[in-house]
Design a protein around this motif. Structure first.
Motif, mmCIF file in Angstrom:
data_model
loop_
_atom_site.group_PDB
_atom_site.id
_atom_site.type_symbol
_atom_site.label_atom_id
_atom_site.label_comp_id
_atom_site.label_asym_id
_atom_site.label_seq_id
_atom_site.Cartn_x
_atom_site.Cartn_y
_atom_site.Cartn_z
ATOM 1 N N SER A 6 67.357 21.970 39.823
ATOM 2 C CA SER A 6 67.770 22.631 38.584
ATOM 3 C C SER A 6 67.023 21.956 37.445
ATOM 4 O O SER A 6 67.006 20.726 37.345
ATOM 5 C CB SER A 6 69.276 22.494 38.373
ATOM 6 N N VAL A 7 66.413 22.790 36.591
ATOM 7 C CA VAL A 7 65.569 22.270 35.517
ATOM 8 C C VAL A 7 65.928 22.978 34.219
ATOM 9 O O VAL A 7 66.032 24.200 34.175
ATOM 10 C CB VAL A 7 64.073 22.494 35.844
ATOM 11 N N VAL A 19 55.450 24.599 34.579
ATOM 12 C CA VAL A 19 56.234 23.864 35.578
ATOM 13 C C VAL A 19 55.662 24.088 36.979
ATOM 14 O O VAL A 19 55.523 23.143 37.758
ATOM 15 C CB VAL A 19 57.726 24.266 35.507
ATOM 16 N N ALA A 41 70.096 26.279 33.098
ATOM 17 C CA ALA A 41 69.207 25.599 34.038
ATOM 18 C C ALA A 41 68.524 26.621 34.949
ATOM 19 O O ALA A 41 69.180 27.447 35.576
ATOM 20 C CB ALA A 41 69.986 24.598 34.873
ATOM 21 N N ASP A 54 63.780 12.839 43.362
ATOM 22 C CA ASP A 54 64.135 13.328 42.028
ATOM 23 C C ASP A 54 63.256 12.680 40.975
ATOM 24 O O ASP A 54 62.818 13.343 40.020
ATOM 25 C CB ASP A 54 65.609 13.039 41.722
ATOM 26 N N ALA A 58 60.983 14.636 38.322
ATOM 27 C CA ALA A 58 61.282 14.424 36.904
ATOM 28 C C ALA A 58 60.048 13.930 36.154
ATOM 29 O O ALA A 58 59.782 14.367 35.021
ATOM 30 C CB ALA A 58 62.434 13.432 36.751
ATOM 31 N N LEU A 61 57.618 16.816 35.623
ATOM 32 C CA LEU A 61 58.131 17.716 34.592
ATOM 33 C C LEU A 61 57.955 17.121 33.203
ATOM 34 O O LEU A 61 57.544 17.819 32.261
ATOM 35 C CB LEU A 61 59.612 18.012 34.839
ATOM 36 N N TYR A 67 60.750 19.438 29.669
ATOM 37 C CA TYR A 67 61.523 19.952 30.800
ATOM 38 C C TYR A 67 62.273 18.794 31.425
ATOM 39 O O TYR A 67 61.740 17.691 31.565
ATOM 40 C CB TYR A 67 60.597 20.593 31.843
ATOM 41 N N SER A 68 63.524 19.037 31.798
ATOM 42 C CA SER A 68 64.354 17.970 32.349
ATOM 43 C C SER A 68 64.992 18.391 33.657
ATOM 44 O O SER A 68 65.523 19.509 33.774
ATOM 45 C CB SER A 68 65.478 17.597 31.366
ATOM 46 N N LEU A 69 64.961 17.488 34.600
ATOM 47 C CA LEU A 69 65.622 17.692 35.878
ATOM 48 C C LEU A 69 67.111 17.445 35.705
ATOM 49 O O LEU A 69 67.510 16.416 35.137
ATOM 50 C CB LEU A 69 65.042 16.746 36.927
#
Length: 71
Positions: A6-7, A19, A41, A54, A58, A61, A67-69
């Motif tokens: 989910s981003v 992305v 998200a 992760d 991250a 991104l 953009y954030s995880l």
């Protein structure tokens, strides 16, 4: 192996392209698909021959933009 992340921060198709390009550059990634949800998200599906961490996702991104995880 397909992993789902989910981003946040994706607002348009241009964001999807950024992305997708960033994650496609990670070693052993063969496919990236994004289900865009501009008001929340987005769901990013990554096909790779190994498990991606992760932190790895991250970092890719963050290099590409705001953009954030979601962890």
């Amino acid at each position: 192996m397909t992993q789902t992340f989910s981003v946040t921060g994706l607002n348009c198709q241009s964001c999807v392209k950024h992305v997708t390009a960033a994650l496609s550059e990670l070693p052993e990634v063969s496919d990236v698909r994004v289900d865009l949800h501009p008001q929340g998200a987005s769901v990013v599906h990554v096909e790779a021959s190994r498990s991606l961490s992760d932190d790895e996702v991250a970092a890719a991104l963050a290099e590409e933009g705001d953009y954030s995880l979601v962890r």
